[in-house]
Design an enzyme around this catalytic site. Structure first.
Site, PDB file in Angstrom:
ATOM      1  N   ASP A 179      21.215 -17.330 -24.708  1.00  0.00           N
ATOM      2  CA  ASP A 179      20.342 -16.689 -23.609  1.00  0.00           C
ATOM      3  C   ASP A 179      21.093 -16.327 -22.569  1.00  0.00           C
ATOM      4  O   ASP A 179      22.321 -16.424 -22.483  1.00  0.00           O
ATOM      5  CB  ASP A 179      19.136 -17.832 -23.336  1.00  0.00           C
ATOM      6  CG  ASP A 179      19.674 -18.886 -22.829  1.00  0.00           C
ATOM      7  OD1 ASP A 179      21.015 -19.219 -22.737  1.00  0.00           O
ATOM      8  OD2 ASP A 179      18.833 -19.907 -22.352  1.00  0.00           O
ATOM      9  N   ASP A 232      21.198 -17.134 -18.410  1.00  0.00           N
ATOM     10  CA  ASP A 232      20.518 -18.316 -17.520  1.00  0.00           C
ATOM     11  C   ASP A 232      20.771 -17.832 -16.107  1.00  0.00           C
ATOM     12  O   ASP A 232      22.031 -17.496 -15.621  1.00  0.00           O
ATOM     13  CB  ASP A 232      21.031 -19.517 -17.587  1.00  0.00           C
ATOM     14  CG  ASP A 232      20.774 -20.256 -18.965  1.00  0.00           C
ATOM     15  OD1 ASP A 232      19.922 -20.625 -19.456  1.00  0.00           O
ATOM     16  OD2 ASP A 232      21.886 -20.003 -19.929  1.00  0.00           O
ATOM     17  N   ASP A 238      16.482 -17.278 -18.877  1.00  0.00           N
ATOM     18  CA  ASP A 238      16.087 -18.455 -18.284  1.00  0.00           C
ATOM     19  C   ASP A 238      16.072 -18.215 -16.744  1.00  0.00           C
ATOM     20  O   ASP A 238      17.207 -17.779 -16.334  1.00  0.00           O
ATOM     21  CB  ASP A 238      16.710 -19.777 -18.456  1.00  0.00           C
ATOM     22  CG  ASP A 238      15.982 -20.115 -19.840  1.00  0.00           C
ATOM     23  OD1 ASP A 238      15.347 -19.508 -20.477  1.00  0.00           O
ATOM     24  OD2 ASP A 238      16.556 -21.484 -20.158  1.00  0.00           O
TER      25      ASP A 238
HETATM   26  N1  DCT Z   1      20.889 -28.063 -19.842  1.00  0.00           N
HETATM   27  C1  DCT Z   1      20.903 -29.362 -19.843  1.00  0.00           C
HETATM   28  N2  DCT Z   1      20.234 -30.175 -21.005  1.00  0.00           N
HETATM   29  C2  DCT Z   1      19.222 -29.442 -21.807  1.00  0.00           C
HETATM   30  C3  DCT Z   1      19.284 -28.170 -21.838  1.00  0.00           C
HETATM   31  C4  DCT Z   1      19.841 -27.197 -20.848  1.00  0.00           C
HETATM   32  O1  DCT Z   1      21.357 -30.085 -19.138  1.00  0.00           O
HETATM   33  N3  DCT Z   1      18.733 -30.200 -22.728  1.00  0.00           N
HETATM   34  C5  DCT Z   1      21.409 -27.318 -18.902  1.00  0.00           C
HETATM   35  C6  DCT Z   1      23.026 -27.261 -19.237  1.00  0.00           C
HETATM   36  C7  DCT Z   1      23.195 -25.605 -19.753  1.00  0.00           C
HETATM   37  C8  DCT Z   1      21.880 -25.064 -19.191  1.00  0.00           C
HETATM   38  O2  DCT Z   1      20.915 -25.833 -18.829  1.00  0.00           O
HETATM   39  C9  DCT Z   1      21.658 -23.848 -19.713  1.00  0.00           C
HETATM   40  O3  DCT Z   1      21.144 -24.236 -21.191  1.00  0.00           O
HETATM   41  P1  DCT Z   1      21.421 -23.310 -22.508  1.00  0.00           P
HETATM   42  O4  DCT Z   1      21.224 -21.877 -22.184  1.00  0.00           O
HETATM   43  O5  DCT Z   1      20.752 -24.162 -23.481  1.00  0.00           O
HETATM   44  O6  DCT Z   1      22.931 -23.732 -22.472  1.00  0.00           O
HETATM   45  P2  DCT Z   1      24.179 -22.878 -22.607  1.00  0.00           P
HETATM   46  O7  DCT Z   1      25.348 -23.755 -22.409  1.00  0.00           O
HETATM   47  O8  DCT Z   1      23.987 -21.483 -21.725  1.00  0.00           O
HETATM   48  O9  DCT Z   1      24.118 -22.244 -24.184  1.00  0.00           O
HETATM   49  P3  DCT Z   1      24.272 -20.882 -24.543  1.00  0.00           P
HETATM   50  O10 DCT Z   1      25.565 -20.146 -24.236  1.00  0.00           O
HETATM   51  O11 DCT Z   1      24.130 -20.825 -26.097  1.00  0.00           O
HETATM   52  O12 DCT Z   1      23.092 -20.059 -24.190  1.00  0.00           O
HETATM   53 MG    MG Z   2      22.515 -20.293 -21.839  1.00  0.00          MG
END
Ligand code: DCT
Ligand code: MG
Length: 399
Positions: A232, A234, A323
């Site tokens: 996604d 963010d 997000d």
């Molecule tokens: N986060 C966290 N605990 C979670 C979910 C999310 O601390 N249970 C935080 C850390 C990363 C951030 O939110 C964004 O979440 P993701 O988009 O799920 O993680 P990402 O590292 O950006 O993974 P991706 O690159 O696949 O989007």
């Molecule tokens: Mg992400």
């Protein structure tokens, strides 16, 4: 034979922290006095974890077992595998011998068996059988639908639903998020590239600027840590004047609901927001939206149109998960740290804060339990300092 430092701590963060001790070591040790064991600190937030991974075969295997445990609602086991994988990711070179792992934290008996299996046989029978298991495959497909968690997927599997077609044919009642998730399954499953993330930053940035010219937007999550793809995109949004962020999220959401277009290098991106989170009103109020799918219609310029592959010219848009989080400026540093990740790095920061410093860290604040007060911080550096940790920049938080 081997000098092993071992720890007596057993329960941290509600989950057992497994540390390679003398007894486990005897089971796995190879009599090789030439091998120098690796050393790494116990908490992932004390380590510098770049995207360079010398042990991808091992960490992929442990991550798959972690995923399987998480999908089976065995979070404790999931965290144990995630911590073990993170230790291996932080090593400066490939593991070739079990005795190099002497004294490393977070490597439990189960993870060690998997590592040993791979070092000796090239693969782990447990990982291979998990990968091939019908249940794991079904859980992955079903939880890959936005809005479907492991409990729902498990219920469907027990009702004989293992794939998307069976779900469509089953007549199950899906909520709005799940309907949208099913409809855009293939798009959302496809990784988002950095170029797409930057294009979407342009779109969301314009939206933010038009509802609140002074507001600032930052790309967080994996892209801030230097990843080139993500599941996604963010974003964290704030306003330099405390209080001016109030009402920003609903305005932003309304603005995005109208069609926008923007030029980006030689790519014209027209995006409609196809399913905003009307089903996530609560999250809009809390200034946090977990899913906002932007349907990005990508029209190539004339020149590109002739060179683009047939599949790209046929398909001119795709749904992407976005997000959005809005934070008041007073909480911005905590929000930035919390939303940058990785998930394990964040979990370890909170564990460190709680167990080593008697503090509670969230993506809103840092609270000192002993002094009974909140600790202010206006940058990530300050938060690390308050926690008594060396500052780790985002690109080294890939635990
Ligand atoms: N986060 C966290 N605990 C979670 C979910 C999310 O601390 N249970 C935080 C850390 C990363 C951030 O939110 C964004 O979440 P993701 O988009 O799920 O993680 P990402 O590292 O950006 O993974 P991706 O690159 O696949 O989007
Ligand atoms: Mg992400």
């Amino acid at each position: 034979l081997l000098d092993v430092s071992w720890y007596t701590e057993s329960m941290r963060d509600g989950h057992p922290v497994e540390i390679l001790d003398r007894h486990k070591l005897q089971e796995f040790a190879v009599n090789d006095s030439e091998v120098t064991p690796f050393t790494v600190p116990s908490y992932a937030c004390q380590r510098r974890s770049t995207l360079e991974n010398h042990n991808a075969v091992l960490t992929d295997a442990l991550s798959l077992l972690a995923e399987n445990a998480e999908l089976s609602d065995e979070d404790g086991r999931g965290v144990a595998f995630r911590r073990a994988a993170a230790v291996l990711k932080a090593l400066p070179s490939a593991v070739t011998n079990m005795s190099q792992l002497t004294g490393l934290p977070c490597l439990g008996g189960h993870s060690l068996r998997v590592i040993k299996d791979i070092l000796e046989n090239g693969t782990s029978s447990e990982v291979e059988s998990t990968k091939e298991s019908e249940r794991f495959k079904a859980l992955k497909v079903l939880t890959g639908i936005f809005g479907v968690g492991s409990k729902t997927a498990d219920r469907w599997i027990r009702e004989g639903i293992h794939n998307l077609q069976q779900l469509r044919d089953s007549g199950q009642t899906l909520n709005r998020a799940q309907q949208a998730g099913l409809e855009h399954y293939d798009d959302i499953k496809q990784p988002v590239s950095l170029a797409e993330a930057e294009a979407i930053r342009g779109i969301v940035g314009r939206a933010v600027a038009s509802v609140s010219p002074e507001a600032q937007i930052v790309l967080t999550g994996g892209f801030r840590r230097g990843k080139l793809t993500g599941h996604d995109v963010d974003f964290l949004i704030t306003h330099p004047e405390e209080g001016s962020e109030v009402g920003l999220m609903p305005k932003l959401v309304s603005w995005l609901e109208s069609r926008v277009s923007c030029h980006l290098q030689n790519v014209l991106l027209i995006c409609d927001v196809i399913f905003l989170c009307a089903f996530q009103q609560e999250r809009i109020k809390r200034c946090e939206i977990k899913l906002l799918a932007l349907r990005c219609r990508i029209t190539y310029s004339e020149q590109d149109e002739t060179t683009a592959s047939p599949s790209t010219t046929e398909r001119r848009w795709r749904a992407v998960r976005v997000d959005l989080v809005v934070s008041p400026i007073s909480q911005f540093a905590f929000a930035l740290l919390g939303w940058t990740g990785s998930k394990l790095f964040e979990r370890e920061l909170r564990r460190w804060a709680g167990h080593e410093k008697g503090m509670s860290l969230s993506s809103h604040a840092l609270y000192d339990n002993k002094q009974g007060r909140y600790i202010r911080a206006s940058s990530e550096e300050e938060i690390f300092a308050h926690l008594g940790l060396e500052f780790i920049p985002p690109n080294e938080r890939n635990a």
